[in-house]
Design a protein around this motif. Structure first.
Motif, PDB file in Angstrom:
ATOM      1  N   GLY A 201      77.127 129.336  17.951  1.00 25.71           N
ATOM      2  CA  GLY A 201      75.751 129.295  18.443  1.00 25.71           C
ATOM      3  C   GLY A 201      75.495 130.395  19.438  1.00 25.71           C
ATOM      4  O   GLY A 201      76.369 130.724  20.254  1.00 25.71           O
ATOM      5  N   TRP A 202      74.298 130.985  19.369  1.00 22.12           N
ATOM      6  CA  TRP A 202      73.943 132.023  20.333  1.00 22.12           C
ATOM      7  C   TRP A 202      72.565 131.745  20.916  1.00 22.12           C
ATOM      8  O   TRP A 202      71.629 131.354  20.215  1.00 22.12           O
ATOM      9  CB  TRP A 202      73.919 133.411  19.689  1.00 22.12           C
ATOM     10  N   SER A 203      72.461 131.934  22.213  1.00 16.74           N
ATOM     11  CA  SER A 203      71.181 131.840  22.913  1.00 16.74           C
ATOM     12  C   SER A 203      71.171 132.891  24.009  1.00 16.74           C
ATOM     13  O   SER A 203      72.232 133.436  24.371  1.00 16.74           O
ATOM     14  CB  SER A 203      70.984 130.439  23.507  1.00 16.74           C
ATOM     15  N   ARG A 204      70.001 133.166  24.526  1.00 23.38           N
ATOM     16  CA  ARG A 204      69.920 134.210  25.553  1.00 23.38           C
ATOM     17  C   ARG A 204      70.513 133.744  26.875  1.00 23.38           C
ATOM     18  O   ARG A 204      70.983 134.553  27.672  1.00 23.38           O
ATOM     19  CB  ARG A 204      68.471 134.654  25.716  1.00 23.38           C
ATOM     20  N   THR A 205      70.481 132.422  27.130  1.00 20.98           N
ATOM     21  CA  THR A 205      71.113 131.862  28.317  1.00 20.98           C
ATOM     22  C   THR A 205      72.221 130.906  27.888  1.00 20.98           C
ATOM     23  O   THR A 205      72.217 130.411  26.757  1.00 20.98           O
ATOM     24  CB  THR A 205      70.089 131.114  29.183  1.00 20.98           C
ATOM     25  N   ALA A 206      73.152 130.642  28.777  1.00 22.57           N
ATOM     26  CA  ALA A 206      74.337 129.860  28.428  1.00 22.57           C
ATOM     27  C   ALA A 206      73.971 128.419  28.060  1.00 22.57           C
ATOM     28  O   ALA A 206      73.127 127.793  28.712  1.00 22.57           O
ATOM     29  CB  ALA A 206      75.324 129.873  29.586  1.00 22.57           C
ATOM     30  N   ARG A 207      74.600 127.908  26.995  1.00 22.24           N
ATOM     31  CA  ARG A 207      74.449 126.516  26.560  1.00 22.24           C
ATOM     32  C   ARG A 207      75.827 125.939  26.272  1.00 22.24           C
ATOM     33  O   ARG A 207      76.771 126.677  25.975  1.00 22.24           O
ATOM     34  CB  ARG A 207      73.592 126.419  25.296  1.00 22.24           C
ATOM     35  N   GLN A 208      75.914 124.615  26.289  1.00 23.69           N
ATOM     36  CA  GLN A 208      77.119 123.913  25.867  1.00 23.69           C
ATOM     37  C   GLN A 208      76.714 122.789  24.923  1.00 23.69           C
ATOM     38  O   GLN A 208      75.915 121.931  25.284  1.00 23.69           O
ATOM     39  CB  GLN A 208      77.875 123.334  27.066  1.00 23.69           C
ATOM     40  N   ILE A 209      77.239 122.820  23.702  1.00 25.54           N
ATOM     41  CA  ILE A 209      76.935 121.802  22.695  1.00 25.54           C
ATOM     42  C   ILE A 209      78.244 121.409  22.029  1.00 25.54           C
ATOM     43  O   ILE A 209      78.976 122.278  21.526  1.00 25.54           O
ATOM     44  CB  ILE A 209      75.935 122.318  21.642  1.00 25.54           C
ATOM     45  N   ASP A 210      78.539 120.123  22.029  1.00 23.29           N
ATOM     46  CA  ASP A 210      79.797 119.649  21.446  1.00 23.29           C
ATOM     47  C   ASP A 210      79.935 120.103  19.999  1.00 23.29           C
ATOM     48  O   ASP A 210      79.008 119.962  19.195  1.00 23.29           O
ATOM     49  CB  ASP A 210      79.858 118.114  21.506  1.00 23.29           C
ATOM     50  N   GLY A 211      81.090 120.651  19.685  1.00 20.01           N
ATOM     51  CA  GLY A 211      81.403 121.056  18.316  1.00 20.01           C
ATOM     52  C   GLY A 211      80.954 122.456  17.954  1.00 20.01           C
ATOM     53  O   GLY A 211      81.346 122.985  16.914  1.00 20.01           O
TER      54      GLY A 211
END
Length: 311
Positions: free
Chosen positions: A163-173
């Motif tokens: 996954g890519w986004s302009r700001t940091a994210r955390q998503i399980d898996g």
């Protein structure tokens, strides 16, 4: 009584009227839902841009909520006359529709359906054996509500999801990346790319000649997000050269797609007519009613648009 102006076009009124009235009753809201009202009397506007909908929000001096019926708000948020809170549409039906579209077309690319069809036309007994999903990296560009839901669904099928986004994210898996360097890392690995970014100045032409060149040769592109995310000339050149093996496109800079556009006849392009995530009145009406209830009680609004970010 709360005056609610349906400003999403007269053609849409017959489809939306009954679900909205039912949802408002269910939410316990005493409302006058109408197609016409004096601007100063309007408390809430249910909105979608179009030829017969207001473009100037200045007269709606007492309006406390503009609820969009669309997930994308790029045609609404930049309006300088809009000072009222604006909420975009995120509802279970829209999300489920997007997940089904993305999963279906990712599987189509993963299983090599286009190669199978080509072999069939040639009457060529040429087995196409794909790798297992666990061996196929799939990138989701954009990790908002829709991107995250699609990513989770693909994880559930065993895919390697980046996954890519302009700001940091955390998503399980999901292995998440962000920023310019993160985009390069994702594209260098991904064999299938799904674009679900919002349309902003910062996301325009995210897929261009330089970024398309980063992908493994023969990668597939699936764009149910926004037409402006892709440089069309660069994508066509990449398709012609074989750098991109196939593109499934649901959204375009000009809609309907012009009859003379090369996408229509390109052998490695699938065109779908902006159907990936239509707003379904039966489920979306409940989201509208819930946001109106929140407005009336002072609770935080759902899916409030950040004007500075554009979504």
């Amino acid at each position: 009584m709360t005056t609610i102006l349906f400003a999403a076009g007269q053609r849409a009124w017959p489809v939306w009227q009954a679900p909205l009235r039912a949802a408002l009753v269910e939410a316990g809201i005493d409302a006058d839902l109408t197609l016409e009202a004096a601007p100063e009397d309007v408390d809430v506007m249910i909105y979608a841009p179009g030829g017969d909908t207001p473009a100037d929000f200045t007269p709606f001096t007492n309006c406390r909520l503009v609820q969009s019926l669309w997930a994308g708000v790029e045609r609404i948020a930049p309006n300088p006359t809009l000072t009222q809170p604006l909420c975009r549409m995120v509802d279970p039906g829209l999300t489920q529709g997007m997940v089904e579209y993305v999963v279906g077309h990712v599987l189509r690319a993963h299983l090599g359906v286009e190669a199978v069809k080509s072999a069939q036309r040639a009457r060529d007994w040429a087995p196409v054996i794909p790798p297992l999903a666990s061996e196929r990296p799939v990138a989701i560009l954009g990790l908002g509500a829709l991107g995250a839901a699609c990513g989770r669904a693909l994880v559930g099928l065993g895919f390697q999801v980046l996954g890519w986004s302009r700001t940091a994210r955390q998503i399980d898996g999901i292995t998440c990346y962000h920023g310019t360097a993160g985009l390069r890392d994702v594209l260098e690995k991904a064999e299938i790319v799904v674009t679900l970014l919002p349309a902003t100045a910062g996301t325009e032409n995210t897929l261009n000649a330089d970024t398309l060149a980063l992908l493994p040769r023969g990668a597939a592109i699936i764009n149910p997000g926004r037409g402006s995310l892709i440089d069309d000339d660069a994508l066509l050149a990449a398709l012609d050269s074989g750098q991109i093996g196939h593109a499934t496109l649901d959204v375009f800079r000009s809609e309907p797609l012009p009859q003379d556009h090369r996408y229509w006849a390109h052998p490695n392009v699938t065109v779908t007519p902006h159907i990936a995530a239509d707003t379904r009145p039966g489920t979306a009406a409940r989201v509208v009613a819930e946001n109106i209830r929140r407005m009336l009680t002072g609770d935080p609004l759902l899916n409030l648009v950040d004007r500075s970010a554009g979504y």
